[in-house]
Write an enzyme that holds these catalytic residues in place. Structure first.
Site, short mmCIF file in Angstrom:
data_model
loop_
_atom_site.label_atom_id
_atom_site.label_comp_id
_atom_site.label_asym_id
_atom_site.label_seq_id
_atom_site.Cartn_x
_atom_site.Cartn_y
_atom_site.Cartn_z
N HIS A 132 0.86 -1.20 0.00
CA HIS A 132 0.00 0.00 0.00
C HIS A 132 0.89 1.23 0.00
O HIS A 132 1.35 1.70 1.04
CB HIS A 132 -0.91 -0.02 1.23
CG HIS A 132 -1.96 1.06 1.22
ND1 HIS A 132 -3.17 0.93 1.86
CD2 HIS A 132 -1.99 2.29 0.65
CE1 HIS A 132 -3.88 2.03 1.70
NE2 HIS A 132 -3.17 2.88 0.97
N HIS B 185 1.31 4.97 -2.47
CA HIS B 185 0.77 5.74 -3.59
C HIS B 185 1.84 6.32 -4.50
O HIS B 185 1.59 6.56 -5.69
CB HIS B 185 -0.11 6.88 -3.07
CG HIS B 185 -1.32 6.40 -2.33
ND1 HIS B 185 -2.47 6.00 -2.98
CD2 HIS B 185 -1.55 6.23 -1.00
CE1 HIS B 185 -3.36 5.60 -2.07
NE2 HIS B 185 -2.83 5.73 -0.87
N ARG C 138 -18.47 -1.54 24.07
CA ARG C 138 -19.83 -1.98 23.76
C ARG C 138 -20.15 -1.91 22.27
O ARG C 138 -21.25 -2.25 21.86
CB ARG C 138 -20.86 -1.16 24.57
CG ARG C 138 -20.88 -1.49 26.06
CD ARG C 138 -22.06 -0.83 26.76
NE ARG C 138 -21.96 0.61 26.75
CZ ARG C 138 -21.30 1.33 27.67
NH1 ARG C 138 -20.67 0.70 28.67
NH2 ARG C 138 -21.26 2.65 27.60
N ASP D 10 1.90 3.51 3.11
CA ASP D 10 0.88 4.46 2.64
C ASP D 10 1.57 5.76 2.21
O ASP D 10 1.05 6.86 2.42
CB ASP D 10 -0.16 4.73 3.73
CG ASP D 10 -1.44 5.35 3.18
OD1 ASP D 10 -1.60 5.40 1.95
OD2 ASP D 10 -2.29 5.79 3.98
N ALA E 109 -3.03 12.83 5.80
CA ALA E 109 -3.35 12.39 4.45
C ALA E 109 -2.55 11.15 4.06
O ALA E 109 -2.92 10.43 3.14
CB ALA E 109 -3.07 13.51 3.45
#
Length: 379
Positions: A54, A56, A222, A269, A306
């Site tokens: 992953h 870019h 929860r 990333d 980002a």
């Protein structure tokens, strides 16, 4: 060629050994000082080549740019951080832009390039949740569409190997099932899924989660959310950005402790500002981002994260030294685990006879001394 070191990562242990390379493959592994060597690395660590599933872009190039030379330059230079296998990753955009992006990767793969091996494409978006879209451009986030995705898949020459999507918006899990049938890893991410919805996506074949903690429903005792599902379903892969910015060192330790050694996947990333000076501003998916001094990239409009500029070798150092993750778990996360997830572990991800001679020589500070791609010195 024969190289040796007193610290070679074999079968989840540091051993003193020699590695013999023939025709790009690991031909034999011998006890240390068995045969004359071409290179003795002494006490430097030798580990399998890193796989980043992953990412870019870097060095001013983004996968969506669809520029051949930008992609080639990225592949040639990324080996400097030990990456020998990679999945260029798209970001949500128009069909025209995404089609050009995947066609560009397919063209470069067909025509040839140097450096890290392109193992496929990670298709992040456009089938994402509007609330958890992160830095993805909202105007192009759409509901999963099988017919549209088929066009992308054909344009990529079937190179799409991972898709990040919000499976809770996939009606009857049609796109999820199509991808599973075509050996494409479905990764839940940029998703507003509840714990139960995440569980149902897994039941229909989703087998990974994208940058756990980020771009997904949070954990509550929860209401466990997608993070809780990542912890609970230990045989589902989980990507995680190991830069210390997207998740604290304690959160990294929590994740790897819950996930174990075999299903955690380190990712960078990284964005096109990787390798550029701090303060650089550029567009990412149509939104302006700025590179901060700590290596993180932020939207200038909201200051929200980002993406990163992480190097995988530095991520390994962060896991071992800062997050206190065991060596086996940390190394697996950037080698054999992504290889298994992609189904290329028969030739990638570990130092074993018969596998590709993708090797990284690390100094004690985790800087890269040398990277070998299929037995060739890469830089």
């Amino acid at each position: 060629m024969i190289i040796q070191s007193k610290r070679v990562w074999v079968l989840n242990n540091w051993i003193d050994a020699q590695i013999e390379v023939e025709d790009g493959k690991i031909a034999n592994i011998y006890p240390y000082e068995t045969k004359p060597v071409d290179k003795d690395y002494g006490d430097k660590r030798i580990v399998p080549g890193f796989i980043d599933v992953h990412t870019h872009g870097a060095y001013g190039f983004d996968t969506n740019d669809a520029e051949e030379e930008g992609l080639r330059n990225w592949m040639k230079n990324i080996v400097k951080e030990g990456v020998t296998g990679i999945l260029p990753t798209t970001i949500t955009q128009s069909e025209e832009v995404l089609t050009k992006a995947v066609k560009n990767v397919a063209k470069v793969v067909k025509e040839g390039y140097e450096g890290a091996e392109i193992l496929g494409i990670h298709f992040e978006g456009p089938y994402l949740d509007q609330v958890y879209k992160g830095a993805q451009p909202e105007q192009y986030c759409v509901k999963p569409d099988v017919e549209q995705f088929k066009r992308y898949y054909e344009a990529s020459d079937h190179l799409i190997k991972i898709i990040t999507m919000a499976c809770e918006h996939d009606e009857n899990y049609e796109l999820t099932k199509f991808c599973v049938d075509h050996d494409i890893v479905v990764s839940q991410g940029h998703s507003g899924a509840t714990y139960k919805q995440a569980r149902m996506a897994i039941a229909h074949g989703a087998k990974s989660m994208t940058h756990v903690y980020n771009g997904m429903t949070k954990f509550h005792h929860r209401d466990p959310g997608l993070v809780g599902a990542a912890f609970r379903f230990r045989d589902v892969y989980g990507e995680i950005i190991c830069d210390g910015n997207h998740s604290t060192y304690d959160a990294l330790n929590d994740f790897f402790t819950a996930k174990g050694a075999n299903y955690s996947v380190m990712i960078t990333d990284s964005l096109m500002v990787k390798g550029l000076p701090a303060g650089t501003k550029t567009l990412f998916g149509g939104n302006e981002i700025e590179l901060y001094e700590d290596g993180s990239a932020h939207l200038t409009s909201t200051k929200g994260l980002a993406g990163s500029t992480l190097n995988v070798n530095k991520g390994l150092g962060i896991l071992v030294e800062k997050a206190l993750v065991p060596w086996q778990t940390a190394i697996n996360a950037c080698t054999i685990n992504p290889a298994r997830m992609l189904g290329v572990d028969d030739r990638k991800g570990s130092i074993q006879a018969g596998k590709d001679a993708d090797l990284v020589v690390l100094n004690d500070d985790y800087s890269v001394e040398m990277t070998y791609t299929k037995g060739k010195e890469a830089f």
